[in-house]
Scaffold this motif. Structure first.
Motif: not given
Ligand SMILES: Nc1nc2c(ncn2[C@@H]2O[C@H](COP(=O)(O)OP(=O)(O)OP(=O)(O)O)[C@@H](O)[C@H]2O)c(=O)[nH]1
Ligand SMILES: [Mg+2]
Length: 288
Positions: A54, A56-59, A86-87, A205, A207-208, A249
């Motif tokens: 979570g 934000g890799k995919s994002s 998820f990934t 993130k 922004d948070e 992201n």
């Molecule tokens: N506010 C905010 N939310 C973000 C940001 N980047 C990602 N998110 C949110 O964080 C959540 C997880 O993001 P993913 O991109 O799915 O994370 P991941 O690293 O791919 O997660 P896995 O594949 O499960 O390991 C999603 O709901 C995104 O919308 C960011 O920069 N700011």
């Protein structure tokens, strides 16, 4: 920005940004990323993103694609429904060039999060670094990829190998990262260093982290607590400050924002440069 906050000693803001970024210059960073070509034809620059679930890799992949195409993308399938990882598959994401229909020479792999207990085995990340993991391999937290598996690539080409390792971390949960996760990140880092693979960290993130950043991304380098978080991360895992890039992201917005793009593209520019140096270093070694 700065002036308003500079009087009080305990101000949570620096009077001047501590790192320079030219916000008006989105176009040049964009052009740089668009124009990048490795010295050798057919060479791919492979970027491996790893980090906690979570983060934000995919994002990030989607955000790069969105910035390049000037419109929103959600190709890497971002999950916002569960906290489970998820990934699960080893997937290479390529970005198609709009005009020619060919692909950009840089590609991404986005791997299953480093959950303290259930995540991807660290040995699998190490195999991926060396190019031994075949496309579509389904990671199994319970067992590592073995040499006799059909998804084990016995003879990786230079294109299969990883050229830049990017650790993606949520800036807000840095201090709560478990010791086990930190251990895993360090472990992967050491392996990458042995292979001389350059390493970068992306802090997401932002922004948070602070309302002033949420309101205006341009405050990224004036908010003190974000710099402190970056320093903490640098000290914890050993990635130098100049290889750590804060980004926001795209997640809920429907239109692009040039400041968001500027940070994403600036990070990408550095990732490409580091990866290109490594590709050239490898080529020089094999020639010499
Ligand atoms: N506010 C905010 N939310 C973000 C940001 N980047 C990602 N998110 C949110 O964080 C959540 C997880 O993001 P993913 O991109 O799915 O994370 P991941 O690293 O791919 O997660 P896995 O594949 O499960 O390991 C999603 O709901 C995104 O919308 C960011 O920069 N700011
Ligand atoms: Mg993902």
């Amino acid at each position: 920005m700065g002036g308003k906050h500079s009087k009080s000693k305990e101000s949570p803001f620096f009077s001047k940004p501590w790192r320079e970024i030219n916000w008006r210059d989105r176009q040049s960073a964009l052009q740089y990323v668009k124009d990048y070509r490795p010295q050798t034809d057919g060479q791919q620059l492979r970027i491996l993103l790893h980090g906690p679930v979570g983060a934000g890799k995919s994002s990030f992949i989607n955000s790069v694609q969105s910035a390049l195409h000037d419109r929103m993308y959600a190709q890497a399938l971002v999950d916002n429904t569960s906290h489970n990882c998820f990934t699960k598959r080893y997937t290479t994401y390529k970005i198609r060039k709009e005009k020619t229909g060919t692909f950009y020479p840089f590609v991404f792999n986005d791997i299953m999060g480093l959950d303290p207990d259930k995540g991807i085995p660290v040995s699998d990340v190490k195999l991926a670094l060396k190019g031994h993991v075949k496309e579509d391999y389904r990671f199994n937290p319970e067992s590592a990829l073995s040499e006799d598996d059909q998804f084990y690539n016995k003879q990786p080409t230079n294109n299969d190998k990883v050229h830049v390792l990017v650790c993606v971390i949520n800036a807000n949960t840095l201090s709560q990262m478990s010791e086990k996760t930190v251990e895993k990140i360090r472990d992967i880092r050491i392996e990458a260093r042995k292979l001389r693979i350059p390493q970068v960290a992306i802090l997401t993130k932002i922004d948070e982290v602070h309302p002033e950043i949420k309101e205006n991304i341009q405050n990224v380098y004036t908010v003190k607590c974000l710099k402190e978080k970056m320093e903490l991360f640098s000290a914890t895992v050993g990635i130098p400050m100049n290889c750590i890039f804060p980004v926001k992201n795209y997640e809920s917005e429907i239109d692009l924002n040039s400041d968001v793009d500027a940070l994403i593209l600036s990070a990408m520019k550095h990732i490409i440069n580091f990866g290109d140096d490594y590709i050239n270093f490898n080529n020089d070694q094999s020639e010499g």
